[in-house]
Scaffold this motif. Structure first.
Motif, PDB file in Angstrom:
ATOM      1  N   GLY A 120       7.475  -0.926 -21.912  1.00 40.37           N
ATOM      2  CA  GLY A 120       6.417  -0.939 -20.915  1.00 40.37           C
ATOM      3  C   GLY A 120       6.936  -0.620 -19.534  1.00 40.37           C
ATOM      4  N   LEU A 121       6.017  -0.494 -18.579  1.00 38.46           N
ATOM      5  CA  LEU A 121       6.392  -0.197 -17.210  1.00 38.46           C
ATOM      6  C   LEU A 121       7.147  -1.367 -16.601  1.00 38.46           C
ATOM      7  CD1 LEU A 121       3.066   1.424 -16.000  1.00 38.46           C
ATOM      8  CD2 LEU A 121       5.177   2.605 -16.560  1.00 38.46           C
ATOM      9  N   ARG A 122       8.210  -1.054 -15.852  1.00 38.44           N
ATOM     10  CA  ARG A 122       9.026  -2.083 -15.226  1.00 38.44           C
ATOM     11  C   ARG A 122       8.585  -2.328 -13.790  1.00 38.44           C
ATOM     12  NH1 ARG A 122      12.093   0.811 -18.703  1.00 38.44           N
ATOM     13  NH2 ARG A 122      12.014   2.578 -17.303  1.00 38.44           N
ATOM     14  N   SER A 123       8.825  -3.526 -13.305  1.00 32.10           N
ATOM     15  CA  SER A 123       8.516  -3.867 -11.923  1.00 32.10           C
ATOM     16  C   SER A 123       9.577  -3.306 -11.007  1.00 32.10           C
ATOM     17  CB  SER A 123       8.426  -5.387 -11.738  1.00 32.10           C
ATOM     18  OG  SER A 123       7.356  -5.904 -12.488  1.00 32.10           O
ATOM     19  N   HIS A 124       9.163  -2.931  -9.796  1.00 27.96           N
ATOM     20  CA  HIS A 124      10.066  -2.352  -8.806  1.00 27.96           C
ATOM     21  C   HIS A 124      10.249  -3.365  -7.691  1.00 27.96           C
ATOM     22  CE1 HIS A 124      12.348   0.344  -6.534  1.00 27.96           C
ATOM     23  NE2 HIS A 124      11.413   1.147  -6.062  1.00 27.96           N
ATOM     24  N   THR A 125      11.407  -3.991  -7.613  1.00 26.22           N
ATOM     25  CA  THR A 125      11.617  -5.074  -6.646  1.00 26.22           C
ATOM     26  C   THR A 125      11.778  -4.565  -5.226  1.00 26.22           C
ATOM     27  OG1 THR A 125      13.999  -4.971  -7.089  1.00 26.22           O
ATOM     28  CG2 THR A 125      12.698  -6.531  -8.391  1.00 26.22           C
ATOM     29  N   GLU A 126      12.009  -3.245  -5.038  1.00 27.53           N
ATOM     30  CA  GLU A 126      12.213  -2.719  -3.698  1.00 27.53           C
ATOM     31  C   GLU A 126      10.906  -2.319  -3.018  1.00 27.53           C
ATOM     32  OE1 GLU A 126      14.946   0.475  -3.965  1.00 27.53           O
ATOM     33  OE2 GLU A 126      16.560  -0.731  -4.799  1.00 27.53           O
ATOM     34  N   GLN A 127       9.791  -2.436  -3.707  1.00 27.05           N
ATOM     35  CA  GLN A 127       8.510  -2.089  -3.097  1.00 27.05           C
ATOM     36  C   GLN A 127       8.262  -2.970  -1.872  1.00 27.05           C
ATOM     37  OE1 GLN A 127       6.553   0.353  -3.695  1.00 27.05           O
ATOM     38  NE2 GLN A 127       5.018  -0.246  -2.203  1.00 27.05           N
ATOM     39  N   PRO A 128       7.919  -2.375  -0.694  1.00 29.43           N
ATOM     40  CA  PRO A 128       7.831  -3.147   0.536  1.00 29.43           C
ATOM     41  C   PRO A 128       6.745  -4.196   0.571  1.00 29.43           C
ATOM     42  CG  PRO A 128       7.002  -0.907   0.857  1.00 29.43           C
ATOM     43  CD  PRO A 128       7.661  -0.947  -0.489  1.00 29.43           C
ATOM     44  N   GLY A 129       5.751  -4.122  -0.265  1.00 32.50           N
ATOM     45  CA  GLY A 129       4.700  -5.131  -0.246  1.00 32.50           C
ATOM     46  C   GLY A 129       3.782  -4.951  -1.425  1.00 32.50           C
ATOM     47  N   PRO A 130       3.121  -6.006  -1.872  1.00 38.00           N
ATOM     48  CA  PRO A 130       2.241  -5.896  -3.033  1.00 38.00           C
ATOM     49  C   PRO A 130       0.984  -5.111  -2.717  1.00 38.00           C
ATOM     50  CG  PRO A 130       2.035  -8.055  -2.039  1.00 38.00           C
ATOM     51  CD  PRO A 130       3.141  -7.366  -1.306  1.00 38.00           C
ATOM     52  N   TYR A 131       0.485  -4.413  -3.713  1.00 37.51           N
ATOM     53  CA  TYR A 131      -0.784  -3.711  -3.587  1.00 37.51           C
ATOM     54  C   TYR A 131      -1.890  -4.633  -4.077  1.00 37.51           C
ATOM     55  CZ  TYR A 131       1.229   0.862  -2.590  1.00 37.51           C
ATOM     56  OH  TYR A 131       1.875   1.916  -1.996  1.00 37.51           O
ATOM     57  N   THR A 132      -2.942  -4.765  -3.299  1.00 33.50           N
ATOM     58  CA  THR A 132      -4.096  -5.535  -3.744  1.00 33.50           C
ATOM     59  C   THR A 132      -5.289  -4.608  -3.859  1.00 33.50           C
ATOM     60  OG1 THR A 132      -4.725  -6.093  -1.482  1.00 33.50           O
ATOM     61  CG2 THR A 132      -3.276  -7.629  -2.624  1.00 33.50           C
ATOM     62  N   THR A 133      -6.169  -4.905  -4.782  1.00 39.82           N
ATOM     63  CA  THR A 133      -7.328  -4.065  -5.029  1.00 39.82           C
ATOM     64  C   THR A 133      -8.604  -4.829  -4.702  1.00 39.82           C
ATOM     65  OG1 THR A 133      -6.089  -3.230  -6.913  1.00 39.82           O
ATOM     66  CG2 THR A 133      -8.357  -2.499  -6.709  1.00 39.82           C
ATOM     67  N   ILE A 134      -9.491  -4.171  -4.006  1.00 39.00           N
ATOM     68  CA  ILE A 134     -10.780  -4.758  -3.686  1.00 39.00           C
ATOM     69  C   ILE A 134     -11.856  -4.047  -4.480  1.00 39.00           C
ATOM     70  CG2 ILE A 134     -12.470  -5.234  -1.880  1.00 39.00           C
ATOM     71  CD1 ILE A 134      -9.888  -6.809  -1.589  1.00 39.00           C
ATOM     72  N   ASN A 135     -12.521  -4.766  -5.356  1.00 40.65           N
ATOM     73  CA  ASN A 135     -13.675  -4.223  -6.056  1.00 40.65           C
ATOM     74  C   ASN A 135     -14.886  -4.445  -5.158  1.00 40.65           C
ATOM     75  OD1 ASN A 135     -15.561  -3.319  -7.826  1.00 40.65           O
ATOM     76  ND2 ASN A 135     -15.388  -5.026  -9.268  1.00 40.65           N
ATOM     77  N   ARG A 136     -15.381  -3.366  -4.564  1.00 42.60           N
ATOM     78  CA  ARG A 136     -16.462  -3.480  -3.604  1.00 42.60           C
ATOM     79  C   ARG A 136     -17.669  -4.194  -4.209  1.00 42.60           C
ATOM     80  NH1 ARG A 136     -15.817   0.333   0.583  1.00 42.60           N
ATOM     81  NH2 ARG A 136     -13.600   0.490   0.983  1.00 42.60           N
ATOM     82  N   GLN A 137     -18.403  -4.907  -3.378  1.00 39.24           N
ATOM     83  CA  GLN A 137     -19.586  -5.615  -3.833  1.00 39.24           C
ATOM     84  C   GLN A 137     -20.668  -4.620  -4.270  1.00 39.24           C
ATOM     85  OE1 GLN A 137     -19.615  -8.971  -4.145  1.00 39.24           O
ATOM     86  NE2 GLN A 137     -17.468  -8.795  -3.535  1.00 39.24           N
ATOM     87  N   HIS A 138     -21.645  -5.124  -4.989  1.00 38.52           N
ATOM     88  CA  HIS A 138     -22.676  -4.255  -5.543  1.00 38.52           C
ATOM     89  C   HIS A 138     -23.399  -3.467  -4.458  1.00 38.52           C
ATOM     90  CE1 HIS A 138     -25.606  -2.854  -8.483  1.00 38.52           C
ATOM     91  NE2 HIS A 138     -26.561  -3.164  -7.623  1.00 38.52           N
ATOM     92  N   ASN A 139     -23.560  -4.045  -3.273  1.00 39.03           N
ATOM     93  CA  ASN A 139     -24.281  -3.337  -2.222  1.00 39.03           C
ATOM     94  C   ASN A 139     -23.460  -2.213  -1.603  1.00 39.03           C
ATOM     95  OD1 ASN A 139     -22.439  -4.771  -0.745  1.00 39.03           O
ATOM     96  ND2 ASN A 139     -23.942  -6.058   0.322  1.00 39.03           N
ATOM     97  N   ALA A 140     -22.199  -2.050  -2.025  1.00 38.85           N
ATOM     98  CA  ALA A 140     -21.381  -0.921  -1.594  1.00 38.85           C
ATOM     99  C   ALA A 140     -21.307   0.157  -2.667  1.00 38.85           C
ATOM    100  CB  ALA A 140     -19.977  -1.398  -1.241  1.00 38.85           C
ATOM    101  N   CYS A 141     -22.025  -0.027  -3.781  1.00 37.11           N
ATOM    102  CA  CYS A 141     -21.992   0.908  -4.902  1.00 37.11           C
ATOM    103  C   CYS A 141     -23.146   1.893  -4.825  1.00 37.11           C
ATOM    104  CB  CYS A 141     -22.028   0.151  -6.221  1.00 37.11           C
ATOM    105  SG  CYS A 141     -20.607  -0.931  -6.490  1.00 37.11           S
ATOM    106  N   HIS A 142     -22.996   2.980  -5.577  1.00 37.09           N
ATOM    107  CA  HIS A 142     -24.026   4.019  -5.668  1.00 37.09           C
ATOM    108  C   HIS A 142     -24.604   3.945  -7.081  1.00 37.09           C
ATOM    109  CE1 HIS A 142     -22.252   5.842  -1.973  1.00 37.09           C
ATOM    110  NE2 HIS A 142     -21.140   5.370  -2.502  1.00 37.09           N
ATOM    111  N   THR A 143     -25.883   3.645  -7.203  1.00 34.37           N
ATOM    112  CA  THR A 143     -26.474   3.355  -8.510  1.00 34.37           C
ATOM    113  C   THR A 143     -27.750   4.165  -8.734  1.00 34.37           C
ATOM    114  OG1 THR A 143     -27.779   1.524  -7.617  1.00 34.37           O
ATOM    115  CG2 THR A 143     -25.576   0.993  -8.431  1.00 34.37           C
ATOM    116  N   GLY A 144     -28.299   4.022  -9.952  1.00 33.78           N
ATOM    117  CA  GLY A 144     -29.619   4.560 -10.253  1.00 33.78           C
ATOM    118  C   GLY A 144     -29.648   5.894 -10.935  1.00 33.78           C
ATOM    119  N   PHE A 145     -28.531   6.623 -11.001  1.00 31.97           N
ATOM    120  CA  PHE A 145     -28.588   7.945 -11.615  1.00 31.97           C
ATOM    121  C   PHE A 145     -28.161   7.903 -13.083  1.00 31.97           C
ATOM    122  CE2 PHE A 145     -24.349   7.496 -10.122  1.00 31.97           C
ATOM    123  CZ  PHE A 145     -24.394   7.410  -8.733  1.00 31.97           C
TER     124      PHE A 145
END
Length: 451
Positions: A2-27
């Motif tokens: 599997g993929l290995r962790s990289h300890t030299e990465q300067p900072g963790p990446y965080t992900t924000i799943n935008r709220q429903h009112n930031a989504c494009h819907t209906g199509f």
């Protein structure tokens, strides 16, 4: 492995799943088969193909999330068959190319005032876009994939079920070259960093490397992956390496790194999992981060490419969700929240939840511009013209600073070529004929012959 962790990465990446009112819907999305991304984005707009006749596309604005209303929200349409792929011009955020089952490619311009959804997220009535700027005709079967050139202005690449890849000058609507050495359906096409060469991944499991100007084969991986699922390929910047994704003989998903100077065997192979969906790799050449997005997956994996063994380094757990992904694309760096340390934004297409923006951040305490996270990136200015490129010019992409305080942050991009639609030319001709008739009347009244 599997993929290995990289300890030299300067900072963790965080992900924000935008709220429903930031989504494009209906199509209701087009249900065409294939391994396309189903969504593409410029810094201002995104496009998705809609279900129904006439080859409809919904063009939305990133800053106008809301609900699409079928029959009232304005759309773009003009093809006689379903739209299979589309691509935004990297040097003109309002120019969209579309590829269709009707064997043609059309170029469109999105008006500056385009706003199908208002600031409150409510659908607005308005006129559809149905006049294309340019029609490119040359393929004998349906056109499956499109890719704009990364450095040359108004150069577009297309591939079709006629087993060819064509390079076009969209300003003149002329073919520049045609590659015919494929024996099966092309599942992916991609330019290299400068746009001197391109790669194709085909259903016959082969990956071919082609000189784009002469349309001649320069290298080939006879069998990139043993499985029967689709193969994707990307160039890893200027490293001389390429990445492919596919399935093993045991139907496990895997990622491989290849050296362009020796394609006899991969430099590295990473086993991912045993899921069935095709892996679509999104690559950020500025930070060397790879986003592995699998069709049908809820999760998006993140890792860093390094041009030495072991080549792959896992960054964190990426994005986790139970909502399956149908398609995905990256928003260009110029469209991100730079001062908020948004390092990447993916647009995730789902069956039920529409289009979801997923933002990846590198948390920092300082409010200052983070130069280590945001090196200079590709700008909206082409490095050369189509004619210069075809004559042998080879240049890196023009770059710009992402620092909002930099003078070139809002350089305005390349001078836009003025294209005329059929309706605009008809209106101009009508006005010219009216003027001619008026002048002829004046000459006749003065007794001057004009025959």
């Amino acid at each position: 492995m599997g993929l290995r962790s990289h300890t030299e990465q300067p900072g963790p990446y965080t992900t924000i799943n935008r709220q429903h009112n930031a989504c494009h819907t209906g199509f209701r999305l087009s249900t065409v088969t294939g391994d396309q991304q189903y969504i593409k984005a410029s810094t201002k707009y995104f496009a998705v193909a809609l279900f129904g006749g006439g080859g409809q596309v919904y063009v939305g604005r990133h800053d106008r999330p809301g609900r699409f209303q079928a029959g009232s929200t304005p759309t773009l349409h003009g093809h006689s068959g379903a739209i299979l792929d589309f691509e935004w011009n990297p040097f003109d955020d309002s120019m969209l190319a579309t590829a269709s089952e009707d064997t043609t490619i059309k170029l469109w311009s999105i008006p500056e005032e385009w706003e199908p959804i208002d600031a409150k997220g409510v659908s607005k009535a308005g006129s559809d876009i149905n006049d294309s700027l340019v029609d490119l005709v040359g393929h004998s079967k349906k056109v499956n994939l499109l890719r704009f050139h990364p450095t040359a202005n108004n150069v577009l690449m297309s591939t079709s079920s006629d087993y060819t890849v064509k390079i076009w000058d969209i300003e003149t609507a002329m073919e520049l070259s045609t590659f015919r050495d494929m024996s099966d359906l092309c599942q992916d096409i991609v330019w290299d960093y400068k746009g001197d060469n391109f790669a194709t991944a085909c259903k016959d499991k082969a990956v071919r490397f082609v000189d784009a100007r002469s349309a001649t084969l320069t290298g080939k991986i006879d069998q990139a992956h043993d499985g029967v699922k689709g193969v994707k390929v990307i160039y890893m910047g200027e490293s001389g390496k390429v990445l492919t994704t596919g399935h093993s003989r045991q139907s496990g998903r895997e990622v491989k790194i290849w050296d362009l100077s020796n394609l006899s065997k991969p430099l590295a192979t990473e086993k991912i999992d045993n899921a069935a969906g095709v892996l679509m790799p999104m690559y950020d050449p500025d930070t060397n981060v790879i986003y592995l997005c699998g069709k049908g997956d809820g999760n998006i994996r993140t890792c860093e490419f390094e041009d030495k063994e072991p080549y792959f380094h896992k960054l964190n757990d990426g994005f986790r969700s139970t909502t399956a992904l149908k398609g995905v694309c990256m928003v260009p760096k110029r469209g991100l929240d730079i001062m908020g340390c948004e390092s990447a934004r993916l647009l995730k297409v789902t069956n039920e939840a529409g289009v979801q923006p997923l933002s990846f951040y590198v948390p920092r305490k300082s409010d200052a511009f983070q130069e280590d996270i945001f090196p200079d990136t590709a700008s909206a200015v082409p490095a050369h013209t189509a004619e210069e490129w075809m004559s042998g010019s080879s240049k890196r992409p023009e770059t710009m600073s992402l620092n909002p305080m930099a003078a070139n942050m809002n350089g305005g991009g390349a001078p836009k070529k003025k294209f005329s639609t059929v309706s605009s030319l008809t209106a101009d001709l009508k006005e010219a004929n009216k003027r001619i008739k008026y002048l002829e009347g004046k000459l006749a009244a003065a007794g001057i012959s004009f025959d």
